[in-house]
Scaffold this active site. Structure first.
Site: not given
Length: 257
Positions: A100, A161, A187-188, A209
């Site tokens: 990635k 995040g 993300a987000g 994550n």
């Protein structure tokens, strides 16, 4: 539905949820969350998570790389040189070719530097890497990544995040419609319902994550994401009803007393 696999680089995965391995309290918690999520792929920040130094706790002692696909990433890289060096090191040390790529633009937004990202993608593809690429939600740039040979397009839903969820559904939808390679939200995402929305839009998968690792109960949150992704995918394939501006009776009017 059992044959509805996520296919990346000709490899089949039953789960459409990819889980990150950073920000957890311990490797043990990481392993428990991954198990609860049902994920078959985990991202590993080569510069931050120990997968090489045997003198320190190893992630591999908790997540068996023979059972879980490790996806090395370039988290923390702000230019092409650092990103390329990081992934070349990962290949030399662990034999990883599916990777990635993320090349960040600045420390405040962590938005991708798309010029460096596209340049890096072209180089990595020529070197035989299979590259899943973190990118902006710009359809034009996403297409350029696909043309450069990206194995998967991974647009952000909102800043890394942030937990803000999908902020630009129009652009994400355009990317999905034009892409011939998998599109995964990266993300987000803040909570399970965000993942369901992404899947209902037609995304091929999501990467989570912070939303799991920072939850009060990461293990339970991991399971909720597992269920949310499945529900969203089922809903997408079922095909939602059309939206109407006016009401429509649920029961037929014919034979009304």
């Amino acid at each position: 539905m059992q044959k509805d696999n996520l296919i990346i680089d000709k490899k089949k995965f039953k789960s459409r949820l990819i889980v990150g391995t950073g920000k957890y309290k311990s490797f043990k918690e990481t392993a428990l969350a991954v198990k609860a999520s049902g994920a078959e792929i985990v991202t590993v920040a080569v510069r931050r998570v120990n997968i090489l130094d045997k003198k320190k706790p190893l992630l591999m002692d908790y997540l068996n790389p023979k059972k879980i696909v490790y996806l090395p990433n370039t988290a923390g890289c702000y230019n092409s040189i650092d990103a390329l060096r990081t992934l070349r090191l990962a290949r030399e040390m662990g034999g990883w070719k599916l990777v990635k790529l993320e090349v960040l633009g600045d420390k405040k937004t962590l938005y991708p530097n798309m010029i460096e990202t596209i340049k890096s993608t072209k180089i990595l593809v020529k070197e035989g890497f299979k590259v899943m690429v973190y990118c902006s939600d710009d359809p034009i740039l996403a297409k350029q990544l696909e043309d450069a040979g990206a194995a998967a397009i991974m647009p952000l839903a909102s800043p890394i995040g942030s937990g803000l969820g999908i902020q630009n559904k129009v652009n994400i939808s355009l990317i999905i419609k034009q892409s011939k390679v998998p599109v995964l939200i990266d993300a987000g995402i803040g909570t399970a319902s965000d993942a369901t929305i992404a899947m209902e839009m037609g995304c091929d998968g999501v990467l989570i994550n912070s939303a799991i690792a920072k939850a009060k109960d990461p293990i339970l949150m991991a399971k909720s994401f597992k269920d949310a992704v499945i529900a969203g995918r089922n809903s997408y394939q079922a095909g939602r009803m059309k939206k109407n501006f006016f009401a429509e009776a649920s029961s037929p009017l014919k034979g009304l007393i």
